[in-house]
Scaffold this active site. Structure first.
Site, PDB file in Angstrom:
ATOM      1  N   MET A 107     -10.567 -14.292  22.710  1.00  0.00           N
ATOM      2  CA  MET A 107      -9.350 -13.526  22.427  1.00  0.00           C
ATOM      3  C   MET A 107      -8.941 -13.732  20.983  1.00  0.00           C
ATOM      4  SD  MET A 107      -7.012 -13.867  25.769  1.00  0.00           S
ATOM      5  CE  MET A 107      -7.660 -13.405  27.362  1.00  0.00           C
TER       6      MET A 107
ATOM      7  N   HIS B 231      -2.948 -17.752  22.699  1.00  0.00           N
ATOM      8  CA  HIS B 231      -1.744 -18.419  22.196  1.00  0.00           C
ATOM      9  C   HIS B 231      -0.918 -19.002  23.353  1.00  0.00           C
ATOM     10  CE1 HIS B 231      -2.312 -15.132  19.053  1.00  0.00           C
ATOM     11  NE2 HIS B 231      -2.311 -16.226  18.304  1.00  0.00           N
TER      12      HIS B 231
ATOM     13  N   GLN C  85      -3.005 -17.284   3.119  1.00  0.00           N
ATOM     14  CA  GLN C  85      -4.331 -17.448   3.717  1.00  0.00           C
ATOM     15  C   GLN C  85      -5.098 -16.133   3.817  1.00  0.00           C
ATOM     16  OE1 GLN C  85      -2.537 -19.107   7.437  1.00  0.00           O
ATOM     17  NE2 GLN C  85      -4.177 -18.005   8.459  1.00  0.00           N
TER      18      GLN C  85
ATOM     19  N   ALA D  30       1.500 -11.637  17.153  1.00  0.00           N
ATOM     20  CA  ALA D  30       0.585 -10.727  17.875  1.00  0.00           C
ATOM     21  C   ALA D  30      -0.056 -11.520  19.021  1.00  0.00           C
ATOM     22  CB  ALA D  30      -0.466 -10.127  16.955  1.00  0.00           C
ATOM     23  N   LEU D  31       0.804 -12.091  19.826  1.00  0.00           N
ATOM     24  CA  LEU D  31       0.378 -13.118  20.794  1.00  0.00           C
ATOM     25  C   LEU D  31      -0.450 -12.547  21.940  1.00  0.00           C
ATOM     26  CD1 LEU D  31       3.697 -15.165  20.995  1.00  0.00           C
ATOM     27  CD2 LEU D  31       1.734 -15.512  19.471  1.00  0.00           C
TER      28      LEU D  31
HETATM   29  P1  AMP Z   1      -3.389 -17.218  14.979  1.00  0.00           P
HETATM   30  O1  AMP Z   1      -2.129 -16.551  15.425  1.00  0.00           O
HETATM   31  O2  AMP Z   1      -4.597 -16.353  15.086  1.00  0.00           O
HETATM   32  O3  AMP Z   1      -3.243 -17.908  13.657  1.00  0.00           O
HETATM   33  O4  AMP Z   1      -3.645 -18.364  16.041  1.00  0.00           O
HETATM   34  C1  AMP Z   1      -2.653 -19.326  16.314  1.00  0.00           C
HETATM   35  C2  AMP Z   1      -3.273 -20.444  17.108  1.00  0.00           C
HETATM   36  O5  AMP Z   1      -3.802 -19.930  18.326  1.00  0.00           O
HETATM   37  C3  AMP Z   1      -4.447 -21.118  16.370  1.00  0.00           C
HETATM   38  O6  AMP Z   1      -4.393 -22.519  16.615  1.00  0.00           O
HETATM   39  C4  AMP Z   1      -5.635 -20.477  17.007  1.00  0.00           C
HETATM   40  O7  AMP Z   1      -6.799 -21.278  16.953  1.00  0.00           O
HETATM   41  C5  AMP Z   1      -5.148 -20.326  18.437  1.00  0.00           C
HETATM   42  N1  AMP Z   1      -5.931 -19.307  19.128  1.00  0.00           N
HETATM   43  C6  AMP Z   1      -6.169 -18.035  18.716  1.00  0.00           C
HETATM   44  N2  AMP Z   1      -6.993 -17.410  19.575  1.00  0.00           N
HETATM   45  C7  AMP Z   1      -7.295 -18.303  20.551  1.00  0.00           C
HETATM   46  C8  AMP Z   1      -8.121 -18.264  21.718  1.00  0.00           C
HETATM   47  N3  AMP Z   1      -8.793 -17.186  22.055  1.00  0.00           N
HETATM   48  N4  AMP Z   1      -8.191 -19.387  22.471  1.00  0.00           N
HETATM   49  C9  AMP Z   1      -7.514 -20.510  22.130  1.00  0.00           C
HETATM   50  N5  AMP Z   1      -6.727 -20.605  21.040  1.00  0.00           N
HETATM   51  C10 AMP Z   1      -6.616 -19.526  20.257  1.00  0.00           C
END
Ligand code: AMP
Length: 285
Positions: free
Chosen positions: A188, A37, A61, A32-33
Site C-alpha cells: 500500500m 498508516h 524531501q 493521504a492515509l
Molecule cells: P508516508 O505518509 O508515505 O510518508 O508514510 C508514513 C509512514 O507510514 C511511514 O513510516 C511509512 O513507512 C508508513 N507506511 C506507508 N505505507 C505503508 C505500508 N504499506 N505498510 C506499512 N507502513 C507503511
C-alpha cells in the site's frame, strides 16, 4: 481528537496529554492515509497511552522534478480516519510553521542514506532526517512508529536518532512495522492512486517478481542472475524503468553479491510511467 497547527498549541496539548506520566507514541505521515498508516496507528495505540499522529507533506524531501504539488492532500478525510482509530492529537503544521523564514539547518546521515533511493533522489533523505529530527524534538514521544515499506528511511532514522542522542530520554523506541499489502501483494502506498487501471494491474508484478527472486536466491541461484530475471519480469509486465534492484545487508544496506550470515533484504524501485514504486523483502530468513 484535537488538531493543532502551531508549535505553541502542540506544546499545550502535549502537556495536557502527558499529565502525570502517560506515554506518547508518534506516527509521522504525509497524509493521504491508507490501511498501512492505520496499521501503524493501531500498533502505536496498543503500546502507548496516547497516539500523536503528524501529517506534513515535507517539501524538503521532494526533488525539483518530483510530485510535491501533485501529492494528494485530504486533511479533513485523514483527520476523520485518525479520530476513528482513537488518535488523541493530530499535528498538522504548514510549511511556514515547520520551516520559518531563515531556517538553514540540514540533517545529513552519511552511508546508509547514500545508495538505493538516496542515489536516485539526491537530498531526499536529508529532507526526511531533518523533518523527523524536528518531529522528535517537537513531540518528544516515548516511541515512534515507521513502516518497513520505506526500509531505507527507517535505517536512516535509526542512525540519525542514535547519532544525535535522540533515543533517550525520549524516542526510547523506534519501532518498524511490517509492510501492509493489497490482496494482490502490492505494497500500500499513497502513490498507488496515481496508477491508471492497467498500470495498477501491472504493478502486482513487483511483489510477485520479488518473491520469486527471493525464493531463487534462498534456493541457491546466483544473486546477479536472480536480479536480472526480476528486472526482465518487471519490464515484460509493463514497468517502464528500474531504478534499482539490489540485495543488501539489512542493517548497513551495503550491496551483497551473495547471502551471508547476517540478515539480507531485497530492495527494488521501479517506475510505471510517471509513478515510482518501491518495495522490499527479507531474504533467506
Ligand atoms: P508516508 O505518509 O508515505 O510518508 O508514510 C508514513 C509512514 O507510514 C511511514 O513510516 C511509512 O513507512 C508508513 N507506511 C506507508 N505505507 C505503508 C505500508 N504499506 N505498510 C506499512 N507502513 C507503511
Amino acid at each position: 481528537m484535537q488538531t493543532v497547527n502551531t508549535l505553541r498549541m502542540l506544546r499545550t496539548a502535549l502537556a495536557q496529554l502527558r499529565g502525570g506520566n502517560a506515554t506518547i507514541a508518534l506516527v509521522p505521515t504525509m497524509g493521504a492515509l491508507h490501511e498501512g498508516h492505520l496499521t501503524l496507528v493501531r500498533r502505536a495505540k496498543a503500546e502507548a497511552d496516547h497516539v500523536v499522529a503528524s501529517i506534513f507533506v515535507n517539501p524538503k524531501q521532494f526533488g525539483p522534478n518530483e510530485d510535491l504539488d501533485a501529492y494528494p492532500r485530504q486533511l479533513a478525510e485523514d483527520a476523520a480516519m485518525l479520530e476513528a482509530e482513537g488518535v488523541a492529537l493530530l499535528w498538522a503544521p504548514d510549511a511556514a510553521a515547520m520551516y520559518p523564514p531563515g531556517f538553514v539547518t540540514n540533517v545529513r546521515v552519511a552511508g546508509v542514506s547514500e545508495g538505493l533511493c538516496g542515489a536516485a533522489r539526491p537530498g531526499h533523505f536529508d529532507g526526511v532526517a531533518t523533518v523527523v529530527c524536528k518531529l522528535f524534538n517537537q513531540v518528544a514521544p516515548d516511541m515512534a512508529f515507521f513502516g518497513e515499506k520505506d526500509f531505507q528511511q527507517l535505517a536512516v532514522i535509526r542512525a540519525m536518532a542514535r547519532d544525535l542522542d535522540l533515543t533517550a530520554p525520549h524516542v526510547d523506541r523506534i519501532i518498524g512495522v511490517p509492510t501492509v499489502r493489497e490482496a494482490d501483494g502490492l505494497a500500500m502506498s499513497s502513490r498507488n492512486r496515481y496508477l491508471m487501471p492497467e498500470q495498477r494491474a501491472a504493478a502486482a508484478a513487483l511483489p510477485r517478481a520479488m518473491q520469486a527472486a527471493a525464493a531463487a536466491i534462498t534456493g541457491g541461484t546466483e544473486v546477479a542472475e536472480a536480479l536480472r530475471a526480476l528486472e526482465a519480469e518487471l519490464l515484460a509486465a509493463g514497468f517502464t524503468a528500474i531504478d534499482y534492484a539490489t540485495l543488501a545487508d539489512a542493517a548497513s544496506l551495503a550491496p551483497l553479491e551473495k547471502l551471508a550470515a547476517s540478515p539480507a533484504r531485497l530492495l527494488v524501485a521501479a517506475r510505471i510511467g510517471g509513478t515510482r514504486l518501491i518495495d522490499n523483502l527479507a531474504v533467506g530468513s
